[in-house]
Motif scaffolding. Structure first.
Motif, PDB file in Angstrom:
ATOM      1  N   LEU A  18     -59.304  17.714  -7.842  1.00 35.78           N
ATOM      2  CA  LEU A  18     -58.545  17.735  -6.595  1.00 35.78           C
ATOM      3  C   LEU A  18     -58.957  16.590  -5.674  1.00 35.78           C
ATOM      4  N   ASP A  19     -57.997  15.735  -5.351  1.00 39.90           N
ATOM      5  CA  ASP A  19     -58.236  14.645  -4.400  1.00 39.90           C
ATOM      6  C   ASP A  19     -58.197  15.217  -2.981  1.00 39.90           C
ATOM      7  N   VAL A  20     -59.058  14.716  -2.111  1.00 41.76           N
ATOM      8  CA  VAL A  20     -59.053  15.206  -0.719  1.00 41.76           C
ATOM      9  C   VAL A  20     -57.904  14.602   0.077  1.00 41.76           C
ATOM     10  N   GLY A  21     -57.689  13.294  -0.057  1.00 43.88           N
ATOM     11  CA  GLY A  21     -56.647  12.620   0.718  1.00 43.88           C
ATOM     12  C   GLY A  21     -55.297  12.721   0.043  1.00 43.88           C
ATOM     13  N   LEU A  22     -54.513  13.726   0.427  1.00 41.70           N
ATOM     14  CA  LEU A  22     -53.194  13.940  -0.166  1.00 41.70           C
ATOM     15  C   LEU A  22     -52.148  13.827   0.944  1.00 41.70           C
ATOM     16  N   ILE A  82     -54.755  16.990  -9.289  1.00 42.29           N
ATOM     17  CA  ILE A  82     -53.933  16.849  -8.078  1.00 42.29           C
ATOM     18  C   ILE A  82     -54.404  15.594  -7.362  1.00 42.29           C
ATOM     19  N   GLU A  83     -53.605  14.575  -7.421  1.00 42.67           N
ATOM     20  CA  GLU A  83     -54.015  13.240  -6.954  1.00 42.67           C
ATOM     21  C   GLU A  83     -52.758  12.432  -6.659  1.00 42.67           C
ATOM     22  N   ASP A  84     -52.658  11.833  -5.461  1.00 47.34           N
ATOM     23  CA  ASP A  84     -51.435  11.099  -5.128  1.00 47.34           C
ATOM     24  C   ASP A  84     -51.453   9.660  -5.638  1.00 47.34           C
ATOM     25  N   ASP A  85     -52.604   9.159  -6.013  1.00 46.05           N
ATOM     26  CA  ASP A  85     -52.700   7.791  -6.510  1.00 46.05           C
ATOM     27  C   ASP A  85     -52.318   7.774  -8.006  1.00 46.05           C
ATOM     28  N   THR A 109     -67.478  11.006  -5.782  1.00 47.45           N
ATOM     29  CA  THR A 109     -67.013  10.019  -4.816  1.00 47.45           C
ATOM     30  C   THR A 109     -66.309   8.879  -5.535  1.00 47.45           C
ATOM     31  N   LYS A 110     -65.148   8.518  -5.013  1.00 51.38           N
ATOM     32  CA  LYS A 110     -64.408   7.382  -5.583  1.00 51.38           C
ATOM     33  C   LYS A 110     -65.011   6.078  -5.073  1.00 51.38           C
ATOM     34  N   PRO A 111     -65.090   5.030  -5.866  1.00 50.63           N
ATOM     35  CA  PRO A 111     -64.700   5.000  -7.280  1.00 50.63           C
ATOM     36  C   PRO A 111     -65.778   5.639  -8.156  1.00 50.63           C
TER      37      PRO A 111
END
Ligand code: CA
Length: 229
Positions: free
Chosen positions: A55-59, A11-14, A104-106
């Motif tokens: 799961l990405d936090v910033g969605l 689940i990732e918007d990027d 943590t990204k990247p």
């Protein structure tokens, strides 16, 4: 959890990161389902019942923490949280919210794969309880309820034994005081977290793990972890 192919929900918007996850995990034999928003992710979760979730936090709609909360309402499927922030507070929040790990990204491909493999190993180990824990330092024989430290027997009270068992069975994972109360006390109702603190102190003393190098770590603000050597 099925045998063979591991189903991963990303689940990732990027879109670039989704592509990367799909290509990378696909090569490693994972079956990847993608979702680009929190709501889409929850729908996909219902449909696919994945073995694990990235799961990405910033969605854009629900944030990752809200998604995680809803996943936790219905499932214990492991969740690896991707966060752009690396502050300690975010990590603690992730663990409190029921994330199994965070990155943590990247992030590097190697690190992502290593984290996923570690989660899978823990999953398999939890499904097939081992008869013995032995890391060359402490040995816990779950069948005979015997504990050996550096080769010598240790006598523990039943609560100490169950506390130790809970910690080593989840070696590497942080357990909260509430989780430890559930796992180690016969009658957990009304027990204050301070009871865990004192039980941990006694266990450390008994096992002579009360120095700075103790494998039984206190993770400030969250709980306790047995650090496997
Ligand atoms: Ca994002």
């Amino acid at each position: 959890m099925r045998d063979g192919e591991t189903a991963v929900l990303a689940i990732e918007d990027d879109a670039d990161i989704r592509q990367l996850l799909k290509a990378l995990l696909g090569r490693e034999g994972y079956k990847v389902t993608e979702a680009s928003s929190g709501r889409e992710g929850l729908r996909a979760f219902h449909q696919v019942r994945p073995d694990l979730v990235i799961l990405d936090v910033g969605l854009p709609d629900l944030d990752g923490w809200q998604v995680l909360e809803r996943i936790r309402d219905m499932s214990d499927a492991p969740v690896l949280v991707l966060t752009a922030r690396s502050t300690e507070r975010d990590k603690v929040r992730g663990l409190n919210a029921g994330a199994d790990d965070y990155l943590t990204k990247p992030f590097s491909r190697v690190e992502l794969l290593a984290r996923l493999q570690a989660i899978r190993r823990r999953q398999v180990a939890a499904r097939e309880p081992q008869a013995m824990f032995d890391d060359g330092h402490i040995r816990v024989d779950f069948t005979h309820q015997e504990v050996t430290l550096e080769g010598g027997p240790v006598l523990l009270t039943p609560t100490e034994y169950r506390l130790l068992t809970a910690l080593v069975r989840h070696a590497g994972q942080v357990l909260s005081a509430d989780q430890l109360i559930e796992l180690a006390w016969d009658d957990p109702s009304g027990l204050a977290p301070a009871r865990v603190k004192y039980a941990v102190l006694r266990l450390r003393r008994k096992l002579e793990w009360d120095d700075d190098d103790s494998p039984l770590e206190t993770v400030r603000g969250f709980g306790y972890r047995y650090r496997q050597r």
